[in-house]
Scaffold this motif. Sequence first.
Motif, PDB file in Angstrom:
ATOM      1  N   VAL A 105       0.829  -1.207   0.000  1.00 57.48           N
ATOM      2  CA  VAL A 105       0.000   0.000   0.000  1.00 57.48           C
ATOM      3  C   VAL A 105       0.864   1.258   0.000  1.00 57.48           C
ATOM      4  N   GLU A 106       1.751   1.386   0.987  1.00 60.92           N
ATOM      5  CA  GLU A 106       2.594   2.583   1.047  1.00 60.92           C
ATOM      6  C   GLU A 106       3.513   2.683  -0.174  1.00 60.92           C
ATOM      7  N   GLY A 107       4.034   1.537  -0.621  1.00 57.40           N
ATOM      8  CA  GLY A 107       4.880   1.555  -1.815  1.00 57.40           C
ATOM      9  C   GLY A 107       4.115   2.012  -3.039  1.00 57.40           C
ATOM     10  N   THR A 108       2.877   1.571  -3.170  1.00 54.83           N
ATOM     11  CA  THR A 108       2.042   2.002  -4.294  1.00 54.83           C
ATOM     12  C   THR A 108       1.742   3.492  -4.219  1.00 54.83           C
ATOM     13  N   LEU A 109       1.506   4.004  -3.010  1.00 55.68           N
ATOM     14  CA  LEU A 109       1.282   5.443  -2.861  1.00 55.68           C
ATOM     15  C   LEU A 109       2.507   6.247  -3.285  1.00 55.68           C
ATOM     16  N   ARG A 122       1.210   6.379 -18.505  1.00 54.26           N
ATOM     17  CA  ARG A 122       0.297   5.386 -17.915  1.00 54.26           C
ATOM     18  C   ARG A 122       0.990   4.678 -16.756  1.00 54.26           C
ATOM     19  N   VAL A 123       0.207   4.400 -15.702  1.00 54.03           N
ATOM     20  CA  VAL A 123       0.650   3.536 -14.612  1.00 54.03           C
ATOM     21  C   VAL A 123      -0.186   2.260 -14.669  1.00 54.03           C
ATOM     22  N   VAL A 124       0.473   1.135 -14.796  1.00 52.69           N
ATOM     23  CA  VAL A 124      -0.206  -0.165 -14.821  1.00 52.69           C
ATOM     24  C   VAL A 124       0.104  -0.874 -13.512  1.00 52.69           C
ATOM     25  N   PHE A 125      -0.932  -1.191 -12.762  1.00 55.71           N
ATOM     26  CA  PHE A 125      -0.783  -1.770 -11.430  1.00 55.71           C
ATOM     27  C   PHE A 125      -1.104  -3.258 -11.445  1.00 55.71           C
ATOM     28  N   ALA A 126      -0.221  -4.048 -10.837  1.00 50.06           N
ATOM     29  CA  ALA A 126      -0.432  -5.491 -10.728  1.00 50.06           C
ATOM     30  C   ALA A 126      -1.277  -5.785  -9.498  1.00 50.06           C
ATOM     31  N   SER A 127      -2.560  -6.022  -9.705  1.00 51.42           N
ATOM     32  CA  SER A 127      -3.436  -6.424  -8.615  1.00 51.42           C
ATOM     33  C   SER A 127      -3.548  -7.954  -8.613  1.00 51.42           C
ATOM     34  N   SER A 128      -4.550  -8.489  -7.945  1.00 47.36           N
ATOM     35  CA  SER A 128      -4.591  -9.933  -7.719  1.00 47.36           C
ATOM     36  C   SER A 128      -6.022 -10.429  -7.581  1.00 47.36           C
ATOM     37  N   SER A 129      -6.234 -11.669  -7.951  1.00 43.39           N
ATOM     38  CA  SER A 129      -7.528 -12.312  -7.731  1.00 43.39           C
ATOM     39  C   SER A 129      -7.830 -12.449  -6.245  1.00 43.39           C
ATOM     40  N   SER A 130      -6.810 -12.265  -5.394  1.00 41.28           N
ATOM     41  CA  SER A 130      -7.030 -12.365  -3.946  1.00 41.28           C
ATOM     42  C   SER A 130      -7.965 -11.278  -3.423  1.00 41.28           C
ATOM     43  N   VAL A 131      -8.212 -10.239  -4.219  1.00 38.20           N
ATOM     44  CA  VAL A 131      -9.137  -9.199  -3.759  1.00 38.20           C
ATOM     45  C   VAL A 131     -10.561  -9.732  -3.659  1.00 38.20           C
ATOM     46  N   TYR A 132     -10.891 -10.790  -4.392  1.00 41.83           N
ATOM     47  CA  TYR A 132     -12.257 -11.304  -4.390  1.00 41.83           C
ATOM     48  C   TYR A 132     -12.578 -12.075  -3.111  1.00 41.83           C
ATOM     49  N   GLY A 133     -11.658 -12.933  -2.673  1.00 41.27           N
ATOM     50  CA  GLY A 133     -11.874 -13.681  -1.441  1.00 41.27           C
ATOM     51  C   GLY A 133     -12.994 -14.690  -1.558  1.00 41.27           C
ATOM     52  N   ALA A 159      -4.562  -0.920  -2.352  1.00 42.15           N
ATOM     53  CA  ALA A 159      -3.701  -0.289  -3.357  1.00 42.15           C
ATOM     54  C   ALA A 159      -4.452  -0.062  -4.658  1.00 42.15           C
ATOM     55  N   GLU A 160      -5.262  -1.034  -5.025  1.00 44.87           N
ATOM     56  CA  GLU A 160      -6.050  -0.911  -6.252  1.00 44.87           C
ATOM     57  C   GLU A 160      -6.999   0.290  -6.177  1.00 44.87           C
ATOM     58  N   ASN A 161      -7.604   0.489  -5.025  1.00 45.11           N
ATOM     59  CA  ASN A 161      -8.500   1.637  -4.857  1.00 45.11           C
ATOM     60  C   ASN A 161      -7.748   2.957  -4.901  1.00 45.11           C
ATOM     61  N   TYR A 162      -6.544   2.983  -4.338  1.00 44.68           N
ATOM     62  CA  TYR A 162      -5.727   4.194  -4.461  1.00 44.68           C
ATOM     63  C   TYR A 162      -5.393   4.469  -5.924  1.00 44.68           C
ATOM     64  N   VAL A 163      -5.096   3.435  -6.681  1.00 44.59           N
ATOM     65  CA  VAL A 163      -4.800   3.598  -8.107  1.00 44.59           C
ATOM     66  C   VAL A 163      -6.000   4.226  -8.814  1.00 44.59           C
ATOM     67  N   ARG A 164      -7.181   3.718  -8.518  1.00 36.75           N
ATOM     68  CA  ARG A 164      -8.400   4.255  -9.146  1.00 36.75           C
ATOM     69  C   ARG A 164      -8.631   5.713  -8.742  1.00 36.75           C
ATOM     70  N   THR A 174      -4.411   5.308 -15.474  1.00 37.24           N
ATOM     71  CA  THR A 174      -4.062   4.122 -14.695  1.00 37.24           C
ATOM     72  C   THR A 174      -4.893   2.930 -15.150  1.00 37.24           C
ATOM     73  N   VAL A 175      -4.302   1.748 -15.000  1.00 36.20           N
ATOM     74  CA  VAL A 175      -4.999   0.488 -15.268  1.00 36.20           C
ATOM     75  C   VAL A 175      -4.593  -0.492 -14.174  1.00 36.20           C
ATOM     76  N   ALA A 176      -5.566  -1.225 -13.636  1.00 39.80           N
ATOM     77  CA  ALA A 176      -5.277  -2.270 -12.662  1.00 39.80           C
ATOM     78  C   ALA A 176      -5.617  -3.621 -13.276  1.00 39.80           C
ATOM     79  N   LEU A 177      -4.652  -4.527 -13.232  1.00 43.64           N
ATOM     80  CA  LEU A 177      -4.828  -5.874 -13.777  1.00 43.64           C
ATOM     81  C   LEU A 177      -4.869  -6.868 -12.626  1.00 43.64           C
ATOM     82  N   ARG A 178      -5.968  -7.579 -12.499  1.00 43.17           N
ATOM     83  CA  ARG A 178      -6.098  -8.589 -11.457  1.00 43.17           C
ATOM     84  C   ARG A 178      -5.590  -9.933 -11.988  1.00 43.17           C
ATOM     85  N   TYR A 179      -4.380 -10.285 -11.583  1.00 38.30           N
ATOM     86  CA  TYR A 179      -3.764 -11.531 -12.031  1.00 38.30           C
ATOM     87  C   TYR A 179      -4.373 -12.723 -11.291  1.00 38.30           C
ATOM     88  N   PHE A 180      -4.505 -13.821 -12.012  1.00 39.77           N
ATOM     89  CA  PHE A 180      -4.976 -15.075 -11.433  1.00 39.77           C
ATOM     90  C   PHE A 180      -3.843 -16.099 -11.455  1.00 39.77           C
TER      91      PHE A 180
END
Length: 326
Positions: A105-109, A122-133, A159-164, A174-180
Amino acid sequence: MILVTGGAGFIGGHLAETFVREGHDVVALDNLEPFYDVGIKRRTIEAARTAAEDGGSYEFVEGDVRDAETVHDLVADAEYVFHQAAQAGVRTSVENPRKVDDINVEGTLNVLDAARESGVERVVFASSSSVYGKPVSLPYQEDQPTTPVSPYGVSKLAAENYVRVYGDLYDIPTVALRYFTVYGPRMRPNMAISNFVSRCTNDEPPVVYGDGSQTRDFTYVADIVRANAKLLDTDAADGETMNIGSTDTVSIETLATTVRDAIAPELDIEYGERQAGDAEHTHADVSKAGELIGYEPTEDIRSGVERFIDWYQDNREWYEPLVRSS
């Protein structure tokens, strides 16, 4: 110039090398933290340097995304930022949630603050499928509720919400990609596929945590790279969050059996206690990425595992401990 944070890691390293091969000038930032054998990261750096002999330029910077000054200086010279740096590992996050928050989080900020001042393309952020739970329904669609079940998932969602929000407030593309569950050559040795392959290659039974009924959408790393590379050429996904998966799910028990049968069919599968924070199922709906950037996965889990086994058996030295110079 393209900045890849976490550029000596598994996915970041593949991105950096690919961009260099395609003629781009790349700077890779990584702190070389020994979350796993640093020798793998050093080999990744060398692979990108070799690619630079016939492609674009490559520079490696040893530094940390938590160092705001370093991040600011590097982002100031970048046109594109592919922010891959993170403290990975669901189980690690259960043991030390504050460290995960600090890095993810702090690193993304720090990256976003620097981008706000520099005017990157452009900033492309590596997010994760772990956000779904806990899944409301399968496959996961980007607009369904997010209820992460681990500190890692929480950190990625924050972090994804900060990106948005930074994208909306400060006009940063910005673009956030949720990797699986990404896998392939150079993957972390403590991930399921690499662990199964390593153990079977060494005549040790693969160990499944839990009863093995958990399912995962495993995504081959080359598909992840292609999705990121698309964002060098289009603004169609700016401001969006997209799933990047394979659409092909398999149970962990089936995965272990597939690896075992390919390498050492005489071995039995062993079972251990299920790990806290692990999601029950993941499954990606990638139609949004298909519509916006033409994303289409090319590798199913069975052919991808075969490719990884072949690579592993030809490159076992990647996973052998290396002598670190002082």
